[in-house]
Motif scaffolding. Structure first.
Motif, PDB file in Angstrom:
ATOM      1  N   MET A   1     -99.442  43.643  12.401  1.00  0.00           N
ATOM      2  CA  MET A   1     -99.855  42.694  11.378  1.00  0.00           C
ATOM      3  C   MET A   1     -98.907  42.701  10.184  1.00  0.00           C
ATOM      4  SD  MET A   1    -102.500  41.187  12.568  1.00  0.00           S
ATOM      5  CE  MET A   1    -101.583  41.314  14.105  1.00  0.00           C
ATOM      6  N   GLU A   2     -98.533  43.876   9.751  1.00  0.00           N
ATOM      7  CA  GLU A   2     -97.668  43.992   8.573  1.00  0.00           C
ATOM      8  C   GLU A   2     -96.197  43.784   8.917  1.00  0.00           C
ATOM      9  OE1 GLU A   2    -101.451  45.943   8.087  1.00  0.00           O
ATOM     10  OE2 GLU A   2     -99.828  46.489   9.455  1.00  0.00           O
ATOM     11  N   ALA A   3     -95.805  44.151  10.135  1.00  0.00           N
ATOM     12  CA  ALA A   3     -94.395  44.072  10.502  1.00  0.00           C
ATOM     13  C   ALA A   3     -93.863  42.649  10.437  1.00  0.00           C
ATOM     14  CB  ALA A   3     -94.188  44.649  11.903  1.00  0.00           C
ATOM     15  N   ARG A   4     -94.701  41.677  10.694  1.00  0.00           N
ATOM     16  CA  ARG A   4     -94.206  40.295  10.682  1.00  0.00           C
ATOM     17  C   ARG A   4     -93.755  39.854   9.296  1.00  0.00           C
ATOM     18  NH1 ARG A   4     -99.157  36.104  10.787  1.00  0.00           N
ATOM     19  NH2 ARG A   4    -100.668  37.283   9.608  1.00  0.00           N
ATOM     20  N   PHE A   5     -94.292  40.511   8.249  1.00  0.00           N
ATOM     21  CA  PHE A   5     -93.888  40.161   6.896  1.00  0.00           C
ATOM     22  C   PHE A   5     -92.526  40.755   6.540  1.00  0.00           C
ATOM     23  CE2 PHE A   5     -98.607  40.096   6.714  1.00  0.00           C
ATOM     24  CZ  PHE A   5     -98.762  38.740   6.473  1.00  0.00           C
TER      25      PHE A   5
ATOM     26  N   THR B   1     -86.127  40.140   5.642  1.00  0.00           N
ATOM     27  CA  THR B   1     -86.135  40.805   4.341  1.00  0.00           C
ATOM     28  C   THR B   1     -85.862  42.289   4.529  1.00  0.00           C
ATOM     29  OG1 THR B   1     -87.368  41.113   2.273  1.00  0.00           O
ATOM     30  CG2 THR B   1     -88.596  41.370   4.316  1.00  0.00           C
ATOM     31  N   ASP B   2     -85.432  42.936   3.469  1.00  0.00           N
ATOM     32  CA  ASP B   2     -85.341  44.390   3.483  1.00  0.00           C
ATOM     33  C   ASP B   2     -86.727  44.963   3.207  1.00  0.00           C
ATOM     34  OD1 ASP B   2     -82.679  44.053   3.842  1.00  0.00           O
ATOM     35  OD2 ASP B   2     -82.043  45.174   2.077  1.00  0.00           O
ATOM     36  N   ALA B   3     -87.151  45.919   4.009  1.00  0.00           N
ATOM     37  CA  ALA B   3     -88.441  46.565   3.802  1.00  0.00           C
ATOM     38  C   ALA B   3     -88.219  47.917   3.132  1.00  0.00           C
ATOM     39  CB  ALA B   3     -89.173  46.761   5.127  1.00  0.00           C
ATOM     40  N   ILE B   4     -89.183  48.314   2.312  1.00  0.00           N
ATOM     41  CA  ILE B   4     -89.114  49.596   1.626  1.00  0.00           C
ATOM     42  C   ILE B   4     -90.319  50.429   2.031  1.00  0.00           C
ATOM     43  CG2 ILE B   4     -89.112  50.771  -0.605  1.00  0.00           C
ATOM     44  CD1 ILE B   4     -87.856  48.297  -1.819  1.00  0.00           C
ATOM     45  N   VAL B   5     -90.078  51.678   2.426  1.00  0.00           N
ATOM     46  CA  VAL B   5     -91.143  52.623   2.723  1.00  0.00           C
ATOM     47  C   VAL B   5     -91.045  53.762   1.716  1.00  0.00           C
ATOM     48  CG1 VAL B   5     -92.115  54.225   4.402  1.00  0.00           C
ATOM     49  CG2 VAL B   5     -91.120  52.064   5.180  1.00  0.00           C
TER      50      VAL B   5
ATOM     51  N   GLN C   1     -83.261  45.541   7.092  1.00  0.00           N
ATOM     52  CA  GLN C   1     -82.931  46.926   6.775  1.00  0.00           C
ATOM     53  C   GLN C   1     -84.180  47.599   6.231  1.00  0.00           C
ATOM     54  OE1 GLN C   1     -79.705  48.136   7.072  1.00  0.00           O
ATOM     55  NE2 GLN C   1     -79.954  50.177   6.224  1.00  0.00           N
ATOM     56  N   VAL C   2     -84.390  48.857   6.575  1.00  0.00           N
ATOM     57  CA  VAL C   2     -85.512  49.618   6.039  1.00  0.00           C
ATOM     58  C   VAL C   2     -84.965  50.690   5.108  1.00  0.00           C
ATOM     59  CG1 VAL C   2     -87.461  51.134   6.547  1.00  0.00           C
ATOM     60  CG2 VAL C   2     -86.964  49.206   8.059  1.00  0.00           C
ATOM     61  N   HIS C   3     -85.455  50.697   3.887  1.00  0.00           N
ATOM     62  CA  HIS C   3     -85.060  51.695   2.898  1.00  0.00           C
ATOM     63  C   HIS C   3     -86.219  52.670   2.714  1.00  0.00           C
ATOM     64  CE1 HIS C   3     -81.513  49.333   1.604  1.00  0.00           C
ATOM     65  NE2 HIS C   3     -82.287  48.288   1.900  1.00  0.00           N
ATOM     66  N   VAL C   4     -85.983  53.946   2.961  1.00  0.00           N
ATOM     67  CA  VAL C   4     -86.998  54.979   2.779  1.00  0.00           C
ATOM     68  C   VAL C   4     -86.712  55.684   1.453  1.00  0.00           C
ATOM     69  CG1 VAL C   4     -88.040  57.072   3.710  1.00  0.00           C
ATOM     70  CG2 VAL C   4     -87.214  55.291   5.264  1.00  0.00           C
TER      71      VAL C   4
ATOM     72  N   THR D   1     -87.037  42.561  -2.086  1.00  0.00           N
ATOM     73  CA  THR D   1     -87.876  42.856  -0.925  1.00  0.00           C
ATOM     74  C   THR D   1     -89.170  42.073  -1.015  1.00  0.00           C
ATOM     75  OG1 THR D   1     -88.963  44.595   0.368  1.00  0.00           O
ATOM     76  CG2 THR D   1     -89.027  44.825  -2.017  1.00  0.00           C
ATOM     77  N   ARG D   2     -89.711  41.744   0.146  1.00  0.00           N
ATOM     78  CA  ARG D   2     -91.027  41.108   0.210  1.00  0.00           C
ATOM     79  C   ARG D   2     -92.007  41.979   0.991  1.00  0.00           C
ATOM     80  NH1 ARG D   2     -91.651  35.944  -1.122  1.00  0.00           N
ATOM     81  NH2 ARG D   2     -93.246  35.566   0.483  1.00  0.00           N
ATOM     82  N   ALA D   3     -91.600  43.229   1.248  1.00  0.00           N
ATOM     83  CA  ALA D   3     -92.466  44.125   2.029  1.00  0.00           C
ATOM     84  C   ALA D   3     -92.273  45.567   1.575  1.00  0.00           C
ATOM     85  CB  ALA D   3     -92.162  43.992   3.518  1.00  0.00           C
TER      86      ALA D   3
END
Length: 541
Positions: free
Chosen positions: A361-365, A369-373, A393-396, A454-456
């Motif tokens: 559900m959340e992954a589609r957002f 975009t670059d996602a931040i965790v 890209q995922v930024h942790v 980012t939008r996520a």
């Protein structure tokens, strides 16, 4: 990776054994349906087991009234899916295509027969689980969601259904799909939840949808159970399995979704028995099926607001709608919830760019975009690995200078080796930016502040225990976790300072925050609950 059930498409069709059919005939009755007659309607209680003697039953598209699937049910086959075990409702209408004769067995009688004949139970549950998997994958359901990408309330319903493995179909408002266009016209291009052909839910909530599906159960004030299990994570569901297996009447109450915090984990690879991995939601859902097989009931989304001890020795739980449930013993398995960051506008962006779980559900957002965790634990690492398949890209972001102390070695090595994941140490977010949706954040590290579009944003920064509802009945530590065993002055490892109340899983002080340990504690605690119930005065038992 493992799923919630077998693949129905490749399963070999095996008729029920003759002796099992004979046993069903002895407790059921024969019924005839004429061609075109409905055998089950949407929302009708799934309270009857239907076995086809002759004829044919088809699944009906609730919107067009036409046949929905190429396959149908014929002689030696039976209707139903997993909702039968928990007295749920039919998700799809069923209709006789020709004059049809069936054997119908009341649900309680059928469950009793399944309990006495394990081979029959295994056969039926295997088929039920495979059908639910197929329904979920094909999104065959009476429930249609419009605009979950634009509306937080519809998104809440979508998350509830997805995490509880309830089939549904979701459309964006700007979708060009013919069905989406028809539904959007039906609701004047506004976000909505539609049930059946054209019923629009006013002010949709997970609870309203659960009531239609009969997932919340109609808990009456005179309900008394041996074991009230509060919380549907791995520990609670494990307790539910063993409570039912030991013959205790048990009710599990969950306020969000079966799976708890583990249910938000997209892939668990270090749980014994699943070498190819399994999602947290699917793992715990399998446990729920086992528990329902043994007779444990589940009610959700319901929340226990208060617990008190009655003069007669029973525990009395007050639910969020002022309903009451009484129990001889209580298992506290409410786990923990992710901490919220002290940031301006945080609440405003929750569900609109800020999330506390990383599932489909959340992954589609995360697309485009670059996602931040944010976080350095296993949940953060699993989220990053899952999201990197969808995000650019995922930024942790990690407060400390290393992952070694907080994350499993296998997972940290994967993160470091994944080219689509970048780990930033010694940093934190200081500001959120956007209008009606998150658009950017400000990050601070040793060199100063810098911005990131980012939008996520996924926040996984530790957790706080859910114990306020215990109403001071048990001793807690300074952080609100429940003392058990020797620390509580109790005789057994998981009993609290109040006799008859037990605590397992992440909510327990000193617990190991792992799925396997939570399952172990939930399994073991039931022997102590059983002994407690057996030793109560006859009047209370």
């Amino acid at each position: 990776m493992e799923s919630i059930g077998a693949d129905l498409e490749v399963m070999k069709r095996v008729p029920l054994a003759d002796e099992h059919v004979t046993a069903m005939c002895a407790i059921g009755h024969e019924r005839a349906y004429h061609k075109g007659e409905m055998v089950a309607e949407i929302g009708q209680p799934h309270d009857t087991f239907v076995y086809v003697i002759e004829g044919e039953i088809e699944v009906v598209d609730p919107f067009s009234g036409e046949r929905l699937l190429e396959s149908s049910l014929g002689p030696t086959q039976f209707m139903g899916d997993i909702s039968f075990l928990n007295a749920g409702s039919h998700f799809l209408p069923m209709r006789a295509t020709v004059d049809t004769r069936v054997i119908e067995v009341p649900r309680e009688d059928m469950l009793d027969l399944m309990g006495r004949v394990p081979e029959l139970s295994d056969h039926i549950i295997t088929v039920f689980a495979a059908r639910r998997r197929r329904q979920f994958e094909l999104k065959n359901s009476m429930i249609k969601l419009i605009g979950a990408d634009r509306d937080a309330a519809v998104q809440d319903v979508e998350t509830f259904l997805a995490r509880n493995r309830v089939p549904f179909q979701s459309f964006d408002l700007d979708s060009s799909d013919d069905e989406a266009s028809r539904l959007c016209n039906l609701v004047d291009h506004e976000p909505a939840v539609i049930v059946g052909q054209d019923r629009k839910l006013d002010d949709p909530t997970p609870r309203k949808v659960a009531q239609i599906l009969n997932l919340d159960l109609d808990v009456a004030d005179d309900t008394i159970v041996d074991a009230l299990i509060v919380g549907g994570g791995p520990a609670g569901v494990a307790a539910a399995v063993y409570a039912g297996a030991e013959g205790l009447s048990a009710l599990l109450i969950e306020d969000t979704a079966i799976g708890g915090q583990a249910g938000t984990s997209s892939r668990i690879e270090n749980y014994m028995g699943f070498p190819t991995g399994i999602s947290g939601a699917d793992l715990v859902y399998r446990g729920q099926i086992q528990a329902m097989k043994f007779g444990t009931c589940f009610a959700m989304p319901r929340r226990v607001e208060k617990l008190e001890k009655r003069p007669d020795g029973l525990f009395r739980a007050t639910l969020d709608d002022e309903a009451h449930v009484c129990a001889r013993g209580v298992v506290v398995a409410t786990g923990v919830q992710y901490r919220r960051m002290p940031l301006d506008r945080l609440e405003e962006f929750e569900g609109a760019g800020i999330f506390y779980a990383a599932t489909d559900m959340e992954a589609r957002f995360c697309r485009n975009t670059d996602a931040i965790v944010i976080g350095g634990g296993n949940s953060a690492g699993q989220a990053a690995m899952y999201l990197c398949r969808a995000a650019k890209q995922v930024h942790v972001l990690v407060r400390g200078e290393s992952l070694a102390d907080s994350m499993s070695n296998y997972l940290s090595r994967r993160l470091e080796a994944e080219p689509n994941i970048q780990i930033h140490y010694g940093c934190k977010i200081t500001a959120l930016h956007g209008e009606d949706h998150l658009e950017a954040v400000t990050v601070m590290d040793a060199q100063g502040e810098w911005g990131m579009d980012t939008r996520a944003l996924f926040i996984m920064i530790g957790a706080a225990p859910n114990t306020n509802w215990l109403s001071d009945l048990v001793n807690l530590d300074a952080k609100g976790f429940v003392h058990t065993g020797e620390a509580a002055g109790a005789e057994t490892p998981y009993e609290t300072s109040h006799r008859g109340i037990f605590a397992v899983g992440d909510v327990r002080a000193g617990s190991v925050k792992r799925v396997a340990s939570a399952v172990g504690e939930g399994s073991v605690v039931i022997s102590a609950v059983f002994n407690h119930v057996q030793n109560l005065p006859e009047l209370v038992r």
